[in-house]
Design a protein around this motif. Structure first.
Motif, PDB file in Angstrom:
ATOM      1  N   PRO A 232      37.380 -11.328  49.374  1.00  0.00           N
ATOM      2  CA  PRO A 232      36.403 -12.214  48.884  1.00  0.00           C
ATOM      3  C   PRO A 232      37.326 -13.267  47.998  1.00  0.00           C
ATOM      4  CG  PRO A 232      35.908  -9.839  48.566  1.00  0.00           C
ATOM      5  CD  PRO A 232      37.154 -10.002  49.224  1.00  0.00           C
ATOM      6  N   LEU A 233      36.656 -14.427  47.939  1.00  0.00           N
ATOM      7  CA  LEU A 233      37.264 -15.613  47.280  1.00  0.00           C
ATOM      8  C   LEU A 233      37.783 -15.249  45.861  1.00  0.00           C
ATOM      9  CD1 LEU A 233      38.239 -18.482  47.365  1.00  0.00           C
ATOM     10  CD2 LEU A 233      35.790 -19.305  46.750  1.00  0.00           C
ATOM     11  N   HIS A 234      36.858 -14.739  45.174  1.00  0.00           N
ATOM     12  CA  HIS A 234      37.116 -14.253  43.683  1.00  0.00           C
ATOM     13  C   HIS A 234      38.417 -13.208  43.573  1.00  0.00           C
ATOM     14  CE1 HIS A 234      34.588 -10.955  44.716  1.00  0.00           C
ATOM     15  NE2 HIS A 234      34.901 -10.269  43.766  1.00  0.00           N
ATOM     16  N   THR A 235      38.750 -12.635  44.280  1.00  0.00           N
ATOM     17  CA  THR A 235      39.798 -11.727  44.131  1.00  0.00           C
ATOM     18  C   THR A 235      41.185 -12.173  44.723  1.00  0.00           C
ATOM     19  OG1 THR A 235      39.706 -10.712  46.644  1.00  0.00           O
ATOM     20  CG2 THR A 235      38.240  -9.808  44.724  1.00  0.00           C
ATOM     21  N   TYR A 236      41.239 -13.775  45.079  1.00  0.00           N
ATOM     22  CA  TYR A 236      42.511 -14.270  45.240  1.00  0.00           C
ATOM     23  C   TYR A 236      43.076 -14.746  44.162  1.00  0.00           C
ATOM     24  CZ  TYR A 236      45.474 -17.629  47.688  1.00  0.00           C
ATOM     25  OH  TYR A 236      46.518 -18.115  48.325  1.00  0.00           O
ATOM     26  N   SER A 237      44.453 -14.154  44.175  1.00  0.00           N
ATOM     27  CA  SER A 237      45.303 -14.142  43.029  1.00  0.00           C
ATOM     28  C   SER A 237      46.858 -14.661  43.185  1.00  0.00           C
ATOM     29  CB  SER A 237      45.556 -12.829  42.309  1.00  0.00           C
ATOM     30  OG  SER A 237      46.071 -11.720  43.269  1.00  0.00           O
ATOM     31  N   MET A 238      47.586 -14.697  42.453  1.00  0.00           N
ATOM     32  CA  MET A 238      48.937 -15.350  42.852  1.00  0.00           C
ATOM     33  C   MET A 238      49.979 -14.287  43.693  1.00  0.00           C
ATOM     34  SD  MET A 238      49.753 -17.960  41.450  1.00  0.00           S
ATOM     35  CE  MET A 238      51.591 -17.873  41.978  1.00  0.00           C
ATOM     36  N   LYS A 239      49.510 -12.944  43.869  1.00  0.00           N
ATOM     37  CA  LYS A 239      50.224 -12.196  44.720  1.00  0.00           C
ATOM     38  C   LYS A 239      49.909 -12.723  46.110  1.00  0.00           C
ATOM     39  CE  LYS A 239      46.665  -8.516  44.965  1.00  0.00           C
ATOM     40  NZ  LYS A 239      46.256  -8.745  46.258  1.00  0.00           N
ATOM     41  N   ASP A 240      48.679 -13.237  46.521  1.00  0.00           N
ATOM     42  CA  ASP A 240      48.384 -13.699  47.658  1.00  0.00           C
ATOM     43  C   ASP A 240      48.892 -14.840  48.034  1.00  0.00           C
ATOM     44  OD1 ASP A 240      46.273 -11.439  47.967  1.00  0.00           O
ATOM     45  OD2 ASP A 240      45.190 -12.627  46.461  1.00  0.00           O
ATOM     46  N   SER A 241      49.349 -15.761  46.935  1.00  0.00           N
ATOM     47  CA  SER A 241      50.081 -16.965  47.241  1.00  0.00           C
ATOM     48  C   SER A 241      51.425 -16.631  47.874  1.00  0.00           C
ATOM     49  CB  SER A 241      50.209 -17.744  45.754  1.00  0.00           C
ATOM     50  OG  SER A 241      48.939 -17.989  45.243  1.00  0.00           O
ATOM     51  N   VAL A 242      52.015 -15.444  47.090  1.00  0.00           N
ATOM     52  CA  VAL A 242      53.344 -14.885  47.754  1.00  0.00           C
ATOM     53  C   VAL A 242      53.225 -14.757  49.257  1.00  0.00           C
ATOM     54  CG1 VAL A 242      55.165 -13.422  47.547  1.00  0.00           C
ATOM     55  CG2 VAL A 242      54.113 -14.298  45.570  1.00  0.00           C
ATOM     56  N   ALA A 243      51.945 -14.051  49.499  1.00  0.00           N
ATOM     57  CA  ALA A 243      51.972 -13.568  50.884  1.00  0.00           C
ATOM     58  C   ALA A 243      51.718 -14.722  51.729  1.00  0.00           C
ATOM     59  CB  ALA A 243      50.745 -12.413  50.816  1.00  0.00           C
ATOM     60  N   THR A 244      50.946 -15.615  51.153  1.00  0.00           N
ATOM     61  CA  THR A 244      50.881 -17.109  52.100  1.00  0.00           C
ATOM     62  C   THR A 244      52.029 -17.603  52.367  1.00  0.00           C
ATOM     63  OG1 THR A 244      48.616 -17.379  51.086  1.00  0.00           O
ATOM     64  CG2 THR A 244      49.414 -19.279  52.235  1.00  0.00           C
ATOM     65  N   VAL A 245      53.167 -17.765  51.478  1.00  0.00           N
ATOM     66  CA  VAL A 245      54.252 -18.332  51.489  1.00  0.00           C
ATOM     67  C   VAL A 245      55.025 -17.417  52.778  1.00  0.00           C
ATOM     68  CG1 VAL A 245      56.811 -18.702  50.522  1.00  0.00           C
ATOM     69  CG2 VAL A 245      54.503 -19.181  49.324  1.00  0.00           C
ATOM     70  N   MET A 246      54.755 -16.217  52.709  1.00  0.00           N
ATOM     71  CA  MET A 246      55.581 -15.230  53.413  1.00  0.00           C
ATOM     72  C   MET A 246      55.223 -15.976  55.124  1.00  0.00           C
ATOM     73  SD  MET A 246      57.635 -13.003  52.600  1.00  0.00           S
ATOM     74  CE  MET A 246      57.839 -11.883  53.741  1.00  0.00           C
ATOM     75  N   TYR A 247      54.007 -15.779  55.415  1.00  0.00           N
ATOM     76  CA  TYR A 247      53.518 -16.167  56.886  1.00  0.00           C
ATOM     77  C   TYR A 247      53.624 -17.694  57.030  1.00  0.00           C
ATOM     78  CZ  TYR A 247      48.695 -18.023  55.931  1.00  0.00           C
ATOM     79  OH  TYR A 247      47.735 -18.681  55.402  1.00  0.00           O
ATOM     80  N   ALA A 248      53.446 -18.609  55.998  1.00  0.00           N
ATOM     81  CA  ALA A 248      53.627 -19.982  56.178  1.00  0.00           C
ATOM     82  C   ALA A 248      55.190 -20.442  56.151  1.00  0.00           C
ATOM     83  CB  ALA A 248      52.727 -20.733  55.413  1.00  0.00           C
ATOM     84  N   VAL A 249      56.027 -19.800  55.782  1.00  0.00           N
ATOM     85  CA  VAL A 249      57.518 -20.303  55.466  1.00  0.00           C
ATOM     86  C   VAL A 249      58.569 -19.498  56.006  1.00  0.00           C
ATOM     87  CG1 VAL A 249      59.169 -21.227  53.787  1.00  0.00           C
ATOM     88  CG2 VAL A 249      56.724 -21.789  53.387  1.00  0.00           C
ATOM     89  N   VAL A 250      58.463 -18.234  55.413  1.00  0.00           N
ATOM     90  CA  VAL A 250      59.530 -17.249  55.704  1.00  0.00           C
ATOM     91  C   VAL A 250      59.400 -16.877  57.211  1.00  0.00           C
ATOM     92  CG1 VAL A 250      60.470 -14.769  55.223  1.00  0.00           C
ATOM     93  CG2 VAL A 250      59.597 -16.614  53.280  1.00  0.00           C
ATOM     94  N   THR A 251      58.364 -16.198  57.722  1.00  0.00           N
ATOM     95  CA  THR A 251      58.032 -15.986  59.121  1.00  0.00           C
ATOM     96  C   THR A 251      58.447 -16.672  60.024  1.00  0.00           C
ATOM     97  OG1 THR A 251      56.216 -14.355  58.234  1.00  0.00           O
ATOM     98  CG2 THR A 251      56.495 -14.557  60.717  1.00  0.00           C
ATOM     99  N   PRO A 252      57.837 -18.051  59.948  1.00  0.00           N
ATOM    100  CA  PRO A 252      58.511 -19.122  61.041  1.00  0.00           C
ATOM    101  C   PRO A 252      59.781 -19.438  61.061  1.00  0.00           C
ATOM    102  CG  PRO A 252      56.612 -19.764  59.856  1.00  0.00           C
ATOM    103  CD  PRO A 252      56.839 -18.713  59.059  1.00  0.00           C
ATOM    104  N   MET A 253      60.739 -19.060  59.758  1.00  0.00           N
ATOM    105  CA  MET A 253      61.955 -19.057  59.623  1.00  0.00           C
ATOM    106  C   MET A 253      62.666 -17.960  60.446  1.00  0.00           C
ATOM    107  SD  MET A 253      62.444 -21.281  56.107  1.00  0.00           S
ATOM    108  CE  MET A 253      64.135 -21.347  56.148  1.00  0.00           C
TER     109      MET A 253
END
Length: 282
Positions: A232-253
């Motif tokens: 759900p949108l209301h549960t989105y937090s900073m820990k999810d931001s870290v996860a996004t960086v993982m799949y958008a930056v770290v994993t491709p590298m």
């Protein structure tokens, strides 16, 4: 006289690293697996090019059009990564479970068709979500406490009703990502069954090792992706931001290292390119 010679001989001939360019080609890499891997590498390169330059820039401002453009490529490339990984799972399934039919089942024409479908679906999906976001109204603070423009981050800034776009996001996310994950799971269940029927332990290990890199990339990619988008949108937090960086930056590298450092065919091709055997890292 010397000056005349310098003017006349103003061209250079670039011979490259060798006078025999054919030594750089390797037939072991001319297979469907490496065809899809090459496209996955291109996608990953495009992935980090879309996010990292702005992250490292001193100018933190980004225009509305620039933000939507970055979002479009982010969504499209995530989807493309997902679909290519699914096709690669099918390639491993055919290679291990139906090796005698591999050449005909994974023909060059089919490989190109599958890749075109992956690109087409990714472009359309990215376009759909981006067009839906153009109907969202933003007001108040325009500060994004994040590294790049991402769907959930922008929806949290919206002052208009985002119920429809969030519903579409969850529904399409479930359809695309869970369906492809289910397809990959089914493929690997059959692969494991086939491997367990091999009598030799060394042959079991050798066969499974052809899938190990793919499994590692899939686990890292889906683990972070599902954590972020299927909630759900209301549960989105900073820990999810870290996860996004993982799949958008770290994993491709990390993908090139995961696929290359433990791959004997890549070692052989690199050794041939360098003109000497390539020692695998311990």
């Amino acid at each position: 006289m010397d000056g005349d010679n310098q003017i006349e001989n103003s061209q250079f001939l670039l011979l490259g690293m060798s006078e025999s360019p054919e030594q750089h080609s390797d037939s072991r890499l001319h297979t469907p697996m490496y065809f899809f891997l090459a496209n996955l590498s291109f996608t990953d390169l495009f992935f980090v090019t879309n996010t990292i330059p702005k992250m490292l820039s001193q100018n933190k401002a980004i225009s509305y059009a620039g933000c939507l453009t970055q979002l479009y490529f982010l969504v499209s490339l995530v989807t493309l990564d997902n679909l290519i990984l699914t096709v690669m799972a099918y390639d491993r399934y055919v290679a291990i479970c139906h090796p005698l039919h591999y050449v005909t089942a994974m023909s060059p024409g089919l490989c190109v068709l599958l890749l075109c479908l992956c690109w087409g679906l990714s472009v359309l999906y990215g376009l759909l979500l981006t067009l839906l976001l153009t109907r969202v109204t933003f007001c108040g603070t325009q500060e994004i406490y994040y590294l790049f423009c991402e769907t959930y981050v922008l929806l949290r800034l919206a002052c208009s009703n985002t119920h429809i776009i969030h519903t579409v996001l969850i529904a399409t996310g479930c359809f695309i990502f869970i369906t492809t994950l289910g397809f990959m799971t089914t493929s690997y269940v059959r692969i494991v069954r086939t491997i367990l029927q091999i009598p030799s332990a060394s042959e079991k290990y050798k066969t499974f090792s052809t899938c190990a890199s793919h499994l590692g990339v899939v686990s890292l990619f889906y683990g972070t992706l599902v954590m972020v988008h299927l909630q759900p949108l209301h549960t989105y937090s900073m820990k999810d931001s870290v996860a996004t960086v993982m799949y958008a930056v770290v994993t491709p590298m990390m993908n090139p290292f995961i696929y290359s450092l433990r791959n004997k065919d890549m070692h052989g091709a690199l050794g041939k390119f360098l003109g000497r055997p390539f020692q695998r890292p311990k």
